[in-house]
Design an enzyme around this catalytic site. Structure first.
Site, PDB file in Angstrom:
ATOM      1  NE  ARG A   1     -18.859   4.436   7.659  1.00 20.16           N
ATOM      2  CZ  ARG A   1     -19.843   4.247   8.538  1.00 20.16           C
ATOM      3  NH1 ARG A   1     -21.089   4.583   8.241  1.00 20.16           N
ATOM      4  NH2 ARG A   1     -19.594   3.713   9.708  1.00 20.16           N
TER       5      ARG A   1
ATOM      6  NE  ARG B   1     -21.776   7.006  12.803  1.00 23.82           N
ATOM      7  CZ  ARG B   1     -20.931   6.003  13.043  1.00 23.82           C
ATOM      8  NH1 ARG B   1     -21.078   5.264  14.124  1.00 23.82           N
ATOM      9  NH2 ARG B   1     -19.948   5.733  12.218  1.00 23.82           N
TER      10      ARG B   1
ATOM     11  NE  ARG C   1     -12.431   1.972   9.782  1.00 20.34           N
ATOM     12  CZ  ARG C   1     -13.298   2.232  10.755  1.00 20.34           C
ATOM     13  NH1 ARG C   1     -12.936   2.229  12.008  1.00 20.34           N
ATOM     14  NH2 ARG C   1     -14.539   2.493  10.459  1.00 20.34           N
TER      15      ARG C   1
ATOM     16  CE  LYS D   1     -15.337  -2.316  13.860  1.00 21.20           C
ATOM     17  NZ  LYS D   1     -16.210  -1.976  12.746  1.00 21.20           N
TER      18      LYS D   1
ATOM     19  NE  ARG E   1     -24.656   3.012  12.866  1.00 25.24           N
ATOM     20  CZ  ARG E   1     -23.375   2.634  12.859  1.00 25.24           C
ATOM     21  NH1 ARG E   1     -23.003   1.596  13.584  1.00 25.24           N
ATOM     22  NH2 ARG E   1     -22.510   3.249  12.104  1.00 25.24           N
TER      23      ARG E   1
HETATM   24  P1  AMP Z   1     -16.372   4.044  12.922  1.00 27.80           P
HETATM   25  O1  AMP Z   1     -17.264   4.651  13.937  1.00 27.80           O
HETATM   26  O2  AMP Z   1     -15.373   3.100  13.517  1.00 27.80           O
HETATM   27  O3  AMP Z   1     -17.122   3.455  11.764  1.00 27.80           O
HETATM   28  O4  AMP Z   1     -15.483   5.243  12.329  1.00 27.80           O
HETATM   29  C1  AMP Z   1     -16.079   6.364  11.721  1.00 27.80           C
HETATM   30  C2  AMP Z   1     -15.083   7.032  10.781  1.00 27.80           C
HETATM   31  O5  AMP Z   1     -13.922   7.475  11.515  1.00 27.80           O
HETATM   32  C3  AMP Z   1     -14.521   6.156   9.672  1.00 27.80           C
HETATM   33  O6  AMP Z   1     -15.408   6.077   8.549  1.00 27.80           O
HETATM   34  C4  AMP Z   1     -13.234   6.903   9.337  1.00 27.80           C
HETATM   35  O7  AMP Z   1     -13.492   8.090   8.591  1.00 27.80           O
HETATM   36  C5  AMP Z   1     -12.748   7.334  10.722  1.00 27.80           C
HETATM   37  N1  AMP Z   1     -11.901   6.302  11.341  1.00 27.80           N
HETATM   38  C6  AMP Z   1     -12.133   5.659  12.518  1.00 27.80           C
HETATM   39  N2  AMP Z   1     -11.144   4.795  12.794  1.00 27.80           N
HETATM   40  C7  AMP Z   1     -10.260   4.876  11.763  1.00 27.80           C
HETATM   41  C8  AMP Z   1      -9.041   4.209  11.451  1.00 27.80           C
HETATM   42  N3  AMP Z   1      -8.527   3.280  12.270  1.00 27.80           N
HETATM   43  N4  AMP Z   1      -8.415   4.537  10.303  1.00 27.80           N
HETATM   44  C9  AMP Z   1      -8.911   5.480   9.474  1.00 27.80           C
HETATM   45  N5  AMP Z   1     -10.066   6.131   9.698  1.00 27.80           N
HETATM   46  C10 AMP Z   1     -10.740   5.846  10.830  1.00 27.80           C
END
Ligand code: AMP
Length: 236
Positions: A187, A176, A104, A25, A143
């Site tokens: 996740r 990461r 989310r 995404k 990744r």
């Molecule tokens: P991402 O890079 O989008 O996979 O986000 C990394 C981490 O940030 C996620 O695993 C959550 O811990 C936190 N996070 C990011 N966006 C959200 C969201 N909309 N709601 C809750 N946690 C979030």
């Protein structure tokens, strides 16, 4: 990039990007942002940026959020919604916005709806990127990211020319913390439980646009643009 006063000729483009972590995404949001000039808001990137702040500069909510993130858990809805509301300028951007990683949960989607209604802003659609779970896990675990220029590689699908070194800026690639196996499992569970119901939420509103996220980013981007083309009315 965010200019709240409408003077652009082009219609603003306002989309939410949905999909499991690692589905691509973020890359699609970047490509769309480059094409439409729309503002990209990635909640995950905002949290990652907060990591580099000194402990004294972090609010208690952000400190707690980083701990959730480290374990692969979702950050509480209230914290995330506040963070997006603080970026209202991006939501008002004259060229539109691309929300990557937000909402989310259904509760976040409902809060987003309230914000947009208050601002009299209409969402154009919700791009849902679909990929089988085992492929998502393979993408995440391989990744590697550059801390300097943020370029993303994959140990098998897109390896750097020199192992562990960024092709673009020579930075030392890292995995990461939340791409490690234990965090990936958490996740994925959070995704299945909290995020996947959003597809139905937006389908019922007639906003869902499904895209198969197989293949190279460029091919997926082509699919995305195709899906966004207005459908021609069928001749009687
Ligand atoms: P991402 O890079 O989008 O996979 O986000 C990394 C981490 O940030 C996620 O695993 C959550 O811990 C936190 N996070 C990011 N966006 C959200 C969201 N909309 N709601 C809750 N946690 C979030």
């Amino acid at each position: 990039m965010c200019e709240p006063f409408p003077k652009a000729q082009q219609k603003p483009r306002r989309f939410v990007l949905l999909g499991a972590p690692g589905v691509g995404k973020g890359t699609q949001a970047e490509l769309l942002s480059a094409k439409f000039g729309a503002c990209q808001i990635s909640t995950g990137d905002v949290f990652r940026a907060a990591k580099s702040l000194d402990a004294g500069e972090r609010s208690p909510a952000i400190t707690a959020a980083l701990e959730f993130m480290r374990k692969g858990e979702l950050v509480p809805d209230g914290t995330v919604v506040d963070l997006v509301a603080e970026r209202i300028g991006c939501l008002r951007c004259e060229k539109g916005f691309l929300l990557d990683g937000f909402p989310r949960t259904v509760a976040q989607a409902e809060e987003l709806e309230k914000i947009l209604t208050r601002e009299q802003i209409k969402l154009d659609g919700v791009l849902s990127y679909d990929l089988p779970l085992e492929k998502v896990v393979a993408r995440l675990s391989g990744r590697r990211t550059c801390p300097g220029c943020k370029a993303v590689f994959h140990v098998e699908a897109r390896p750097p020319k020199v192992e562990g070194v960024c092709d673009q800026c020579g930075g030392k690639l890292y995995q990461r913390e939340d791409d490690r196996p234990e965090a990936i499992r958490v996740r994925m569970e959070a995704y299945e439980r909290s995020t996947s119901p959003l597809a139905e939420f937006y389908r019922k509103k007639g906003l869902l646009i499904s895209i198969v996220a197989e293949g190279a980013p460029e091919a997926i981007f082509e699919q995305t643009l195709k899906a966004l083309k207005p459908k021609k009315a069928k001749k009687a």
